[in-house]
Design an enzyme around this catalytic site. Structure first.
Site, PDB file in Angstrom:
ATOM      1  N   ARG A 247      31.915  42.736  42.232  1.00 11.32           N
ATOM      2  CA  ARG A 247      33.253  42.834  41.647  1.00 11.32           C
ATOM      3  C   ARG A 247      34.136  41.755  42.250  1.00 11.32           C
ATOM      4  O   ARG A 247      34.062  41.475  43.451  1.00 11.32           O
ATOM      5  CB  ARG A 247      33.873  44.201  41.916  1.00 11.32           C
ATOM      6  CG  ARG A 247      35.130  44.453  41.080  1.00 11.32           C
ATOM      7  CD  ARG A 247      35.843  45.732  41.482  1.00 11.32           C
ATOM      8  NE  ARG A 247      36.878  46.104  40.540  1.00 11.32           N
ATOM      9  CZ  ARG A 247      38.056  45.504  40.417  1.00 11.32           C
ATOM     10  NH1 ARG A 247      38.349  44.461  41.183  1.00 11.32           N
ATOM     11  NH2 ARG A 247      38.942  45.926  39.531  1.00 11.32           N
ATOM     12  N   GLU A 255      39.857  47.724  30.982  1.00 14.95           N
ATOM     13  CA  GLU A 255      38.599  48.463  30.857  1.00 14.95           C
ATOM     14  C   GLU A 255      38.104  48.450  29.407  1.00 14.95           C
ATOM     15  O   GLU A 255      38.900  48.561  28.471  1.00 14.95           O
ATOM     16  CB  GLU A 255      38.786  49.909  31.319  1.00 14.95           C
ATOM     17  CG  GLU A 255      39.233  50.050  32.767  1.00 14.95           C
ATOM     18  CD  GLU A 255      38.204  49.534  33.753  1.00 14.95           C
ATOM     19  OE1 GLU A 255      37.000  49.607  33.437  1.00 14.95           O
ATOM     20  OE2 GLU A 255      38.597  49.048  34.827  1.00 14.95           O
ATOM     21  N   ARG A 297      29.511  48.174  44.954  1.00  8.52           N
ATOM     22  CA  ARG A 297      29.526  46.802  44.433  1.00  8.52           C
ATOM     23  C   ARG A 297      29.948  45.827  45.530  1.00  8.52           C
ATOM     24  O   ARG A 297      30.878  46.108  46.298  1.00  8.52           O
ATOM     25  CB  ARG A 297      30.478  46.691  43.242  1.00  8.52           C
ATOM     26  CG  ARG A 297      30.089  47.549  42.054  1.00  8.52           C
ATOM     27  CD  ARG A 297      31.130  47.505  40.954  1.00  8.52           C
ATOM     28  NE  ARG A 297      32.413  48.051  41.382  1.00  8.52           N
ATOM     29  CZ  ARG A 297      33.450  48.272  40.568  1.00  8.52           C
ATOM     30  NH1 ARG A 297      33.349  47.979  39.279  1.00  8.52           N
ATOM     31  NH2 ARG A 297      34.578  48.768  41.031  1.00  8.52           N
TER      32      ARG A 297
END
Length: 449
Positions: A247, A255, A297
């Site tokens: 990320r 989103e 992530r």
């Protein structure tokens, strides 16, 4: 026997003259494009010119330019005969440099690949003439949006006598844009070491120093490759042979799994932007000191091979917000980038405010959020997508593309767009040889009343 032989000689000598003057008289009458389509080979016409190929070539050129000019403003007019004409012209007189340059510039209105084909022919006869590879490079840069090929031909031109300083400068610029920094330095240094102009020497020296600094910065980063883009700020990378989900630090893209249609669309457009710049491409990263987020992530800063800072770029171009929950060293830069993007209505901040362009300008809008106004010539249903075609020659012209799994979002039947003028908004990509916008939502299509 002697009489028959003499008759054959007379026929052999007079037939070319008859054909030549018939051709000549056809050019003195009203211009007709069919004449050009059925021109015999240049080698044959050169024989008919009786040792004066330049005269016949100039005659054909003059009539062709007259015809071209008289139809230039006719909307949708096509010039299928144009390549054949200039192919014949350059066979008649292959050492006339201007025939290649004039023909190539006109052919960009028909097919840029044919323009380059004519110029490649010109390079074989004029290997030391810098203007021909320079024009091929321009075609690749401006019309075809292929900077790697543009750089190659500008470099060829930069090695030929008589070229102006902008030629090696552009070769270096295009190599730099695609991350080939060492190649850029090589081209610039070659000019730097041969020019005696102090001002140019200083300018090229500064460009070389800047590129050398980028190379030093790149060596401090971790090479990686993007294998999948999930949305505007989340990707899969191969790092040291291992696939990681990552990320971007300081970036908050919309989103794509939102129920609100407009927010979902903004997320998909941000993903289009990230895919255009990153998917299946090599990049360079640094890992943030936090290591990973709560979802496991890897938190990263990402640079393109040209050393463009992508975390900042996606905010700067208006496809993401600044994520300010956690501090990082680039936070002030990102906040300023978002302020400027909002102020200038860039990217998603200006969605719906774009000035519509005609479909023939679509290729010049690659990598941009834009709007295209066109009449839908045909709605074509493929296996997985629907094409709203701006031209029946769909393989070379702009299309709006709707994936079949998105067609249910359209209350109006998609087939009903056929024959209507519409405005399509979205992110311009290139698929094979033609530009296209992926239509994710009916919010991207506006009927032009």
């Amino acid at each position: 026997m002697k009489r028959n032989f003499l008759a054959l000689i007379i026929i052999f000598l007079t037939l070319p003259l008859i054909v030549f003057f018939n051709v000549k008289s056809s050019f003195l009458s009203k211009p007709n494009p069919d004449v050009y389509l059925y021109l015999p080979s240049g080698n044959y016409l050169r024989t008919l010119s009786m040792g004066n190929p330049s005269f016949l070539g100039d005659l054909i050129m003059a009539r062709a330019l007259t015809y071209f000019g008289s139809h230039y403003y006719q909307r949708g007019y096509k010039y299928e005969w144009l390549y054949h004409l200039f192919d014949v012209l350059t066979d008649i007189d292959p050492y006339n440099k201007e025939s290649y340059l004039i023909g190539a510039r006109l052919l960009t209105l028909v097919d840029v690949n044919l323009s380059n084909k004519l110029l490649e022919k010109g390079m074989s006869y004029h290997p030391d003439y810098w203007k021909i590879p320079e024009l091929i490079g321009f075609n690749y840069f401006y019309h075809l949006k292929e900077p790697a090929k543009a750089a190659k031909y500008y470099e060829i031109a930069s090695n030929l006598p008589g070229h102006p300083p902008y030629v090696p400068s552009l070769a270096g610029k295009f190599y730099s844009e695609i991350g080939m920094l060492e190649e850029a330095i090589k081209v610039l240094r070659n000019f730097y070491e041969t020019t005696e102009d102090k001002r140019l020497k200083e300018d090229f020296g500064e460009q070389i120093e800047e590129l050398e600094q980028k190379i030093r910065e790149r060596r401090e980063k971790i090479p990686a490759r993007v294998t999948k883009v999930f949305d505007g700020d989340t990707f899969n990378l191969i790092i040291n042979g291992r696939e990681e989900k990552v990320r971007l630090v300081g970036v908050d893209a919309p989103e794509i799994d939102e129920e609100r249609e407009k927010v979902r669309l903004m997320g998909l457009l941000a993903r289009d932007f990230a895919q255009f710049h990153l998917e299946n491409k090599d990049v360079y990263i640094l890992i943030d000191k936090q290591g990973r987020d709560r979802y496991g992530r890897l938190l990263i800063y990402l640079w393109l091979p040209s050393m463009v800072f992508f975390n900042e770029l996606i905010i700067e171009e208006g496809f993401a917000n600044v994520y300010t929950r956690f501090y990082h060293p680039y936070q002030k830069r990102f906040i300023e980038a978002e302020r400027v993007a909002r102020e200038r209505n860039k990217g998603l901040w200006g969605f719906g405010k774009e000035i519509p362009y005609p479909p023939q300008d679509a290729i010049y809008l690659l990598g941009k959020l834009c709007a295209i106004r066109f009449k839908v010539q045909k709605v074509y249903f493929g296996r997985s997508v629907v094409y709203l075609q701006s031209s029946l020659d769909w393989q070379r012209n702009f299309n709006a593309v709707i994936f079949l799994n998105d067609t249910g979002r359209f209350r109006k039947g998609i087939k009903e767009y056929e024959g209507k003028e519409i405005i399509v908004r979205g992110f311009m990509k290139k698929y094979k040889e033609h530009p296209e916008i992926i239509v994710h939502s009916p919010l991207q299509i506006e009927e032009n009343e």
